[in-house]
Design a protein around this motif. Structure first.
Motif, PDB file in Angstrom:
ATOM      1  N   ARG A  46     -99.364 -26.772  13.025  1.00 39.32           N
ATOM      2  CA  ARG A  46     -99.035 -25.127  12.999  1.00 39.32           C
ATOM      3  C   ARG A  46     -98.764 -24.521  11.849  1.00 39.32           C
ATOM      4  N   ASN A  47     -98.776 -25.572  10.721  1.00 35.50           N
ATOM      5  CA  ASN A  47     -98.268 -25.081   9.329  1.00 35.50           C
ATOM      6  C   ASN A  47     -96.745 -24.730   9.300  1.00 35.50           C
ATOM      7  N   SER A  48     -95.812 -25.349  10.098  1.00 37.14           N
ATOM      8  CA  SER A  48     -94.554 -25.153  10.181  1.00 37.14           C
ATOM      9  C   SER A  48     -93.550 -25.468   8.794  1.00 37.14           C
ATOM     10  N   ARG A  49     -94.453 -26.294   7.981  1.00 36.49           N
ATOM     11  CA  ARG A  49     -93.652 -26.619   6.756  1.00 36.49           C
ATOM     12  C   ARG A  49     -92.072 -27.303   6.953  1.00 36.49           C
ATOM     13  N   ALA A  50     -92.272 -28.029   8.124  1.00 36.05           N
ATOM     14  CA  ALA A  50     -90.916 -28.418   8.474  1.00 36.05           C
ATOM     15  C   ALA A  50     -90.988 -29.864   9.026  1.00 36.05           C
ATOM     16  N   ILE A  51     -89.801 -30.734   8.847  1.00 33.23           N
ATOM     17  CA  ILE A  51     -89.518 -31.964   9.657  1.00 33.23           C
ATOM     18  C   ILE A  51     -88.416 -31.865  10.260  1.00 33.23           C
ATOM     19  N   PRO A  52     -88.107 -31.289  11.397  1.00 32.64           N
ATOM     20  CA  PRO A  52     -86.766 -30.760  11.780  1.00 32.64           C
ATOM     21  C   PRO A  52     -85.765 -32.115  12.034  1.00 32.64           C
ATOM     22  N   ASP A  53     -86.381 -33.131  12.201  1.00 31.72           N
ATOM     23  CA  ASP A  53     -85.332 -34.261  12.653  1.00 31.72           C
ATOM     24  C   ASP A  53     -85.339 -35.164  11.550  1.00 31.72           C
ATOM     25  N   GLY A  54     -86.169 -35.024  10.452  1.00 30.90           N
ATOM     26  CA  GLY A  54     -86.126 -35.823   9.074  1.00 30.90           C
ATOM     27  C   GLY A  54     -84.826 -35.832   8.256  1.00 30.90           C
ATOM     28  N   THR A  55     -84.807 -36.947   7.481  1.00 25.70           N
ATOM     29  CA  THR A  55     -83.548 -37.018   6.483  1.00 25.70           C
ATOM     30  C   THR A  55     -84.362 -36.858   5.189  1.00 25.70           C
ATOM     31  N   ALA A  56     -83.561 -36.472   4.329  1.00 23.59           N
ATOM     32  CA  ALA A  56     -83.829 -36.098   2.905  1.00 23.59           C
ATOM     33  C   ALA A  56     -82.683 -35.787   1.908  1.00 23.59           C
ATOM     34  N   PRO A  57     -82.670 -35.828   0.753  1.00 28.51           N
ATOM     35  CA  PRO A  57     -81.303 -35.909   0.083  1.00 28.51           C
ATOM     36  C   PRO A  57     -80.531 -34.528   0.319  1.00 28.51           C
ATOM     37  N   ARG A  58     -79.396 -34.581   0.448  1.00 26.09           N
ATOM     38  CA  ARG A  58     -78.194 -33.500   0.950  1.00 26.09           C
ATOM     39  C   ARG A  58     -77.414 -33.138  -0.352  1.00 26.09           C
TER      40      ARG A  58
END
Length: 400
Positions: A46-58
């Motif tokens: 979809r080209n959403s550019r998102a991992i909505p449930d993912g973790t990453a540095p905050r």
């Protein structure tokens, strides 16, 4: 950045009722998914550019490792699998080992004549690599060629998409004023569809429809069998990849959004009806992302959060400097490059319009400008661009 006192004073001045609709969209969770990859441009079909449930540095991240390209620029976003990072570095496309940072293979190390503008996409152990005028399927581990198909024109930047695998798999690629479909397993040419104008940007796909934008401002919805379902014109031209929204992204239902050359965002329904249009001002190329029922748009030096139902603004944040780098979303955080790598709360912190506090999670400095950012397995993969003359090299930087 305004102080908390300034923001609270502003809120009091306009009244509680006026503020209620200005504090942001639905609250998002930080994310809990630790194992994920970024195997295609735009994160998904979809080209959403998102991992909505993912973790990453905050919080302020640490650098795990960095490696030089031997080139002053990366021309597209890093593609990240379980064990490999692939980057288009202008004069070459390079596969790096994720554990050691060693170069595993590249397609054209002696090249000094061509520019490779598109990242590969990976599916089922195969890297599909745009190589100027050909599309080549390579073994992800070794780089050995499984098959190659030659086109009559240059493949467009970011315009590669793989749909499914096995005997029903398709690879969609746009070049010149055509979009093509190939058999993902054999490379056999299945169909081509002529376009009005040269294809630009990444392709997007949702259900049975492929969305293609052209340099002439045309947006196409094409079926998986190659027939044009509809074509719409954005009069000011299109300056972003199409992004397909699903029914879970908003009450407006499935559709597709693009940015216009006049700083507008236009949303078309699945049937091609123009559902809404909103004006943001100056716009940077390829600057849309969708997650948590919030549409993110980078417009020059400003990051906008929009309601995907009607295009109305929820909040905006000044980034200090204009750039064409697109945002991504992982968990509840928006990441984007520029003069720094920035992490922004997807709820926009607290405040009204651009008067906000608590919106920024961190700013990370590099010696050079940060261009593309992607994510995998809780880490950020960022590329830098050299902005001065000399022999310096751009880098791939991995942060956690």
């Amino acid at each position: 950045m305004p102080s908390r006192r300034d923001v609270l004073f502003g809120i009091g001045a306009v009244g509680t009722a006026a503020v209620a609709g200005c504090l942001g969209g639905p609250s998002a969770d930080p994310g809990s998914l630790e194992s994920y990859t970024w195997t295609t441009s735009g994160a998904d079909r979809r080209n959403s550019r998102a991992i909505p449930d993912g973790t990453a540095p905050r919080d302020e991240p640490t650098v795990d490792w960095r490696v030089e390209f031997g080139s002053p620029v990366a021309t597209d976003e890093p593609i990240v699998t379980d064990d490999t990072v692939l980057v288009a570095v202008g004069t070459d496309v390079v596969a790096f080992d994720r554990e050691t940072a060693d170069r595993r293979w590249s397609i054209d190390p002696e090249n000094d004549a061509y520019m490779y503008r598109s990242s590969p996409t990976v599916f089922d152990g195969t890297a599909y690599v745009p190589e100027v005028t050909s599309l080549t399927a390579r073994d992800l581990e070794t780089g050995e060629i499984d098959w190659s198909h030659e086109f009559d024109t240059t493949i467009g930047q970011g315009s590669l998409l793989v749909s499914d695998g096995g005997e029903n798999g398709r690879v969609f690629a746009a070049g010149g004023n055509y979009v093509h479909a190939l058999d993902a397993e054999t490379g056999d040419h299945l169909w081509e569809q002529e376009l009005f104008g040269t294809a630009r940007y990444s392709l997007a796909k949702y259900t049975d429809y492929l969305y293609v934008a052209t340099s002439g401002g045309e947006l196409y919805a094409i079926t998986r069998w190659g027939a044009v379902e509809w074509r719409r014109t954005v009069e000011a031209g299109i300056t972003s990849a199409p992004i397909a929204l699903s029914s879970s992204d908003g009450d407006a239902g499935p559709g597709v959004a693009v940015a216009g050359g006049d700083g507008s965002i236009t949303y078309f329904g699945m049937g091609g009806a123009r559902e809404w249009q909103t004006e943001l001002g100056g716009f940077g190329d390829d600057g849309l992302a969708i997650a948590h029922r919030t549409l993110l748009a980078r417009s020059g030096s400003t990051l906008h959060a929009l309601d995907p139902n009607d295009g109305s603004g929820r909040w905006r944040v000044d980034l200090g400097r204009g750039s064409n780098n697109p945002p991504i979303v992982v968990g509840d955080t928006v990441y984007l490059g520029g003069d720094k790598l920035r992490a922004i709360d997807i709820d926009g912190g607290i405040g009204i319009r651009s008067l906000r506090v608590g919106e920024q999670r961190f700013e990370h400095d590099e010696d050079d400008a940060v261009s593309f950012v992607t994510a995998a397995d809780g880490k950020l993969f960022a590329t830098t661009n050299v902005e001065r003359f000399g022999d310096e090299s751009a880098e791939l930087v991995v942060l956690s």
